[in-house]
Design a protein around this motif. Structure first.
Motif, PDB file in Angstrom:
ATOM      1  N   UNK A  67       0.844  -1.199   0.000  1.00  0.00           N
ATOM      2  CA  UNK A  67       0.000   0.000   0.000  1.00  0.00           C
ATOM      3  C   UNK A  67       0.870   1.236   0.000  1.00  0.00           C
ATOM      4  N   UNK A  68       0.303   2.396  -0.310  1.00  0.00           N
ATOM      5  CA  UNK A  68       1.103   3.622  -0.388  1.00  0.00           C
ATOM      6  C   UNK A  68       1.549   4.109   0.980  1.00  0.00           C
ATOM      7  N   UNK A  69       2.748   4.664   1.022  1.00  0.00           N
ATOM      8  CA  UNK A  69       3.243   5.366   2.200  1.00  0.00           C
ATOM      9  C   UNK A  69       3.288   6.853   1.860  1.00  0.00           C
ATOM     10  N   UNK A  70       2.796   7.680   2.755  1.00  0.00           N
ATOM     11  CA  UNK A  70       2.665   9.104   2.475  1.00  0.00           C
ATOM     12  C   UNK A  70       3.636   9.939   3.294  1.00  0.00           C
ATOM     13  N   UNK A  71       4.016  11.056   2.712  1.00  0.00           N
ATOM     14  CA  UNK A  71       4.880  12.018   3.371  1.00  0.00           C
ATOM     15  C   UNK A  71       4.217  12.559   4.643  1.00  0.00           C
ATOM     16  N   UNK A  72       5.060  12.870   5.638  1.00  0.00           N
ATOM     17  CA  UNK A  72       4.576  13.539   6.830  1.00  0.00           C
ATOM     18  C   UNK A  72       3.890  12.657   7.840  1.00  0.00           C
ATOM     19  N   UNK A  73       3.854  11.357   7.602  1.00  0.00           N
ATOM     20  CA  UNK A  73       3.208  10.414   8.504  1.00  0.00           C
ATOM     21  C   UNK A  73       4.193   9.293   8.810  1.00  0.00           C
ATOM     22  N   UNK A  74       4.385   8.944  10.076  1.00  0.00           N
ATOM     23  CA  UNK A  74       5.397   7.942  10.418  1.00  0.00           C
ATOM     24  C   UNK A  74       5.093   6.584   9.779  1.00  0.00           C
ATOM     25  N   UNK A  75       6.131   5.955   9.269  1.00  0.00           N
ATOM     26  CA  UNK A  75       6.081   4.566   8.831  1.00  0.00           C
ATOM     27  C   UNK A  75       6.876   3.761   9.844  1.00  0.00           C
ATOM     28  N   UNK A  76       6.240   2.780  10.450  1.00  0.00           N
ATOM     29  CA  UNK A  76       6.876   1.953  11.476  1.00  0.00           C
ATOM     30  C   UNK A  76       7.267   0.609  10.871  1.00  0.00           C
ATOM     31  N   UNK A  77       8.530   0.235  11.071  1.00  0.00           N
ATOM     32  CA  UNK A  77       9.040  -1.034  10.564  1.00  0.00           C
ATOM     33  C   UNK A  77       9.310  -1.951  11.754  1.00  0.00           C
ATOM     34  N   UNK A  78       8.662  -3.102  11.754  1.00  0.00           N
ATOM     35  CA  UNK A  78       8.839  -4.096  12.806  1.00  0.00           C
ATOM     36  C   UNK A  78       9.536  -5.313  12.227  1.00  0.00           C
ATOM     37  N   UNK A  79      10.424  -5.911  13.025  1.00  0.00           N
ATOM     38  CA  UNK A  79      11.241  -7.021  12.553  1.00  0.00           C
ATOM     39  C   UNK A  79      11.157  -8.171  13.548  1.00  0.00           C
TER      40      UNK A  79
END
Length: 325
Positions: free
Chosen positions: A287-299
């Protein structure tokens, strides 16, 4: 910057290391046409005769350091190992003024059909690394299309194109890359392009209770500009907010799919997972990731395989796995 690039159509003389993964380049005769597929896509595929392309370039330290700065890694010098996936910023051909299609790529793109829909989605890729590149390497690449098919999607028909890229240094295969690109069939030209074919709802992000939050990134306009410049990407969805929201129907400027995939690898590194010399990285952009909003990466890591998930505001953005090959 030390780059030497040539793009030529090749018909003979490829050795075994230059052959596509499935042993056969795609041609229109291989297309299985569903009976209810739109005529415009069927005709587009029938006219699609992608060549086999050879190119060569030098992995110069300036560009490697520029990406290192963008990702917070710092400068790289000749002789340093190039992190997995960083080849993304090379093999970019300058576009002539006025020669850009609505999908942000050259109008005459050798591995894309002509008169293609404007909505082009980089769906994901598989990278199989046999040996890491070193900054300063002169790398040759052979590229072609290995598959093309017409499939119904959640909001309309798609043309799915599979590209195969094989990278070698001094004739030795270092990296195989399979990229998946989706061309979305657009509404007729006399309809409202922003609303006639609505975007599919993004999948909800899965629970990450058993995974470690390794990295959180909020892209700003400067980050998007710098990555667009490094990849020579003129697509307006990454810099023209009015276009991205009013014409393409997005919530804001889009974070580049390849940048999201690189950030996912940075998350794996931040989680302390060792980077294997021989590696396979398989990811899907969900899905799209947008500017100005946190993207959280979990591993989460198990049995030598790292699974990474990217989410934004409860929406799934990326899923991927990194393992030793």
């Amino acid at each position: 910057m030390g780059e030497r690039s040539t793009m030529t159509t090749s018909t003979t003389g490829h050795d075994a290391a230059a052959q596509p993964v499935d042993g056969q380049w795609w041609r229109p005769g291989r297309l299985q046409v569903p009976g209810d597929a739109p005529d415009v896509l069927v005709e587009m595929a029938a006219d699609f005769e992608p060549p086999v392309l050879d190119a060569a370039t030098v992995l110069d330290p300036w560009r490697a350091s520029a990406l290192g700065g963008l990702l917070g890694r710092g400068a790289l010098v000749v002789g340093d190992d190039l992190p997995l996936g960083w080849h993304e910023i090379w093999f970019r051909d300058p576009l002539a003024s006025g020669g850009v299609a609505e999908d942000g790529h050259a109008e005459e793109h050798a591995l894309m059909p002509r008169r293609r829909p404007r909505r082009r989605v980089y769906a994901g890729a598989t990278l199989s690394q046999r040996h890491p590149f070193v900054v300063g390497d002169e790398v040759s690449r052979t590229s072609g299309v290995t598959d093309c098919r017409l499939v119904p999607g959640r909001t309309g028909w798609l043309m799915i194109i599979t590209e195969s890229h094989r990278y070698a240094v001094d004739g030795r295969l270092f990296l195989e890359e399979t990229r998946r690109v989706a061309l979305r069939h657009d509404a007729p030209a006399d309809t409202d392009r922003a609303t006639a074919t609505p975007r599919a709802a993004a999948d909800p992000a899965p629970s990450t209770a058993d995974a470690d939050l390794a990295l959180e990134v909020t892209a700003d306009p400067v980050m998007l500009f710098r990555f667009s410049a490094l990849t020579y990407n003129p697509h307006r969805i990454h810099y023209d907010r009015e276009y991205a929201t009013g014409v393409e129907g997005h919530a804001d400027l889009l974070v580049h799919g390849p940048l999201t995939a690189l950030l996912a690898l940075e998350a794996v590194r931040a989680a302390g997972v060792p980077s294997p010399t021989t590696a396979r990285y398989d990811f899907r952009l969900r899905g799209p990731a947008y500017m100005g909003r946190p993207v959280s990466f979990s591993v989460r890591e198990a049995d030598g395989t790292a699974e990474v998930t990217g989410a934004q505001e409860g929406r799934l953005v990326l899923t991927g796995t990194l393992a030793g090959a």
